[in-house]
Design an enzyme around this catalytic site. Structure first.
Site, PDB file in Angstrom:
ATOM      1  N   SER A  72       0.809  -1.219   0.000  1.00 36.38           N
ATOM      2  CA  SER A  72       0.000   0.000   0.000  1.00 36.38           C
ATOM      3  C   SER A  72       0.839   1.265   0.000  1.00 36.38           C
ATOM      4  O   SER A  72       0.309   2.364  -0.200  1.00 36.38           O
ATOM      5  CB  SER A  72      -0.926   0.008   1.223  1.00 36.38           C
ATOM      6  OG  SER A  72      -0.174   0.089   2.427  1.00 36.38           O
ATOM      7  N   ASN A  73       2.136   1.133   0.214  1.00 35.50           N
ATOM      8  CA  ASN A  73       3.005   2.310   0.292  1.00 35.50           C
ATOM      9  C   ASN A  73       3.873   2.517  -0.948  1.00 35.50           C
ATOM     10  O   ASN A  73       4.563   3.528  -1.058  1.00 35.50           O
ATOM     11  CB  ASN A  73       3.925   2.196   1.517  1.00 35.50           C
ATOM     12  CG  ASN A  73       3.151   2.190   2.819  1.00 35.50           C
ATOM     13  OD1 ASN A  73       2.137   2.865   2.943  1.00 35.50           O
ATOM     14  ND2 ASN A  73       3.611   1.415   3.783  1.00 35.50           N
ATOM     15  N   LEU A  74       3.849   1.566  -1.862  1.00 33.59           N
ATOM     16  CA  LEU A  74       4.792   1.616  -2.977  1.00 33.59           C
ATOM     17  C   LEU A  74       4.573   2.802  -3.906  1.00 33.59           C
ATOM     18  O   LEU A  74       5.487   3.211  -4.621  1.00 33.59           O
ATOM     19  CB  LEU A  74       4.732   0.318  -3.783  1.00 33.59           C
ATOM     20  CG  LEU A  74       5.210  -0.951  -3.049  1.00 33.59           C
ATOM     21  CD1 LEU A  74       5.108  -2.153  -3.974  1.00 33.59           C
ATOM     22  CD2 LEU A  74       6.642  -0.780  -2.544  1.00 33.59           C
TER      23      LEU A  74
ATOM     24  N   ASP B 278       6.888  11.605   9.750  1.00 28.02           N
ATOM     25  CA  ASP B 278       5.546  12.164   9.562  1.00 28.02           C
ATOM     26  C   ASP B 278       4.583  11.608  10.606  1.00 28.02           C
ATOM     27  O   ASP B 278       3.471  11.190  10.297  1.00 28.02           O
ATOM     28  CB  ASP B 278       5.024  11.899   8.155  1.00 28.02           C
ATOM     29  CG  ASP B 278       3.949  12.918   7.736  1.00 28.02           C
ATOM     30  OD1 ASP B 278       3.597  13.780   8.574  1.00 28.02           O
ATOM     31  OD2 ASP B 278       3.468  12.858   6.598  1.00 28.02           O
TER      32      ASP B 278
ATOM     33  N   CYS C 227      -2.121   9.993   6.374  1.00 25.36           N
ATOM     34  CA  CYS C 227      -2.132   9.405   5.031  1.00 25.36           C
ATOM     35  C   CYS C 227      -3.146   8.274   4.949  1.00 25.36           C
ATOM     36  O   CYS C 227      -3.807   8.098   3.920  1.00 25.36           O
ATOM     37  CB  CYS C 227      -0.734   8.898   4.689  1.00 25.36           C
ATOM     38  SG  CYS C 227       0.498  10.211   4.565  1.00 25.36           S
TER      39      CYS C 227
END
Length: 327
Positions: free
Chosen positions: A61-63, A122, A177
């Site tokens: 999900s972060n790529l 973050d 995010c």
């Protein structure tokens, strides 16, 4: 020196600035989207030593924004993949990977012996923990945040105002995010700004970015910002505490709901933020108030309400997601 000829040719860096880069040691906290441009540019520039800290593993999900990773890296520790990337990019740069979550118990040791700290996590609690440590130590801190297509990067501490001086109050809700989404290019823009600020600070470029925030709005493609050299440090500022430092004598409160997680300790009080204030619960004589939640936001809000009616010591604990360690 062919590798670095074009950056040495830049007057604001030059040979002297490049020599400072080669000798510098920096700490990068977070190996995700913001760290991707930071690590590529600082590694490529020949920064001598980078310590990279992150507890997480690569996730599909972060790529879209964590561009150091590939599909084959899914499940691997982020710091190990990122360290291998930087080493392959530039063998002159030595990278130490630390698979751990930053918290108040290890932040001081991680910041020892470095010239600059970059907050790429973050995460609300991590930013304030690093700001407190860097302000006390006189270390420059470059911190950034992105949600959606908007973000900022700023240079704090190092003899200038801390993050607390610029952001002494918190909103009712912090964007994330996971909940609000994020676009990869916006993260790349802000991470590149962090890298540029770091290059200026380590290389001795003038004017210094210390005391300055640069903002970016990807909706209308505008940059903004402001300087804050004269911002005053807040008088009362509850600090974050590692969960391992909780004492048996503390007035311990878990602000998470019962369906979120088990009590942080069997003797903790499970209370909502709204319980604190006039007529609400308060520690006994000689007790320290320790307020716990997932991210630290509710702890901060409860501390403000408690601090309005009680003048004792208040500490905040960000417990993170169950099983994943501090946020």
């Amino acid at each position: 020196m062919t590798r670095y000829a074009r950056q040495i040719a830049v007057p604001s860096l030059g040979a002297d600035g490049h020599a400072r880069l080669r000798k510098a040691a920096v700490l990068v906290v977070g190996a995700g989207g913001l760290a991707a441009p930071v690590l590529q540019y600082l590694g490529g520039a020949g920064v001598g030593r980078i310590t990279l800290v992150d507890p997480d593993r690569v996730d599909a999900s972060n790529l879209h924004r964590q561009t150091l990773f590939r599909g084959a890296d899914i499940g691997a520790p982020k710091v190990e993949v990122a360290a291998a990337f930087v080493t392959a990019l530039n063998p002159d740069c030595r990278v130490t990977s630390v698979i751990a979550a930053l918290d108040p118990a290890n932040a001081g040791a991680l910041c020892e012996g470095v010239d600059l700290v970059l907050d790429c996590a973050d995460a609300f609690a991590a930013s304030y923990i690093l700001s407190d440590v860097c302000h006390d130590a006189g270390l420059p801190l470059v911190s950034a945040s992105v949600v959606g297509v908007e973000g900022y990067a700023g240079a704090f501490c190092g003899g200038g105002p801390s993050l607390r001086a610029v952001f002494p109050d918190l909103p009712e809700r912090l964007g994330s995010c996971a909940e609000d989404g994020v676009l990869g290019p916006a993260v790349g823009v802000i991470g590149a700004l962090q890298a540029q600020m770091a290059m200026a600070l380590v290389g001795g470029g003038a004017p210094s970015p210390l005391g300055q925030i640069v903002t970016f709005d990807g909706h209308d493609f505008r940059f903004g910002g402001f300087r804050f050299e004269s911002a005053a440090e807040p008088v009362h500022c509850p600090r974050f505490l590692a969960s391992s430092s909780i004492r048996a004598t503390d007035f311990l409160v878990d602000l998470r709901r019962e369906d979120e997680a088990p009590l942080v300790h069997p003797d903790a009080h499970r209370l909502p933020v709204a319980a604190f204030g006039p007529g609400g619960p308060a520690p006994g004589p000689g007790q320290r108030a320790v307020l716990c939640c997932r991210s630290g936001l509710r702890s901060w809000q409860a501390a403000e309400r408690l601090g309005a009616v009680w003048d004792g010591e208040i500490c905040l604990v960000a417990l993170g997601d169950p099983g994943l360690g501090p946020h």
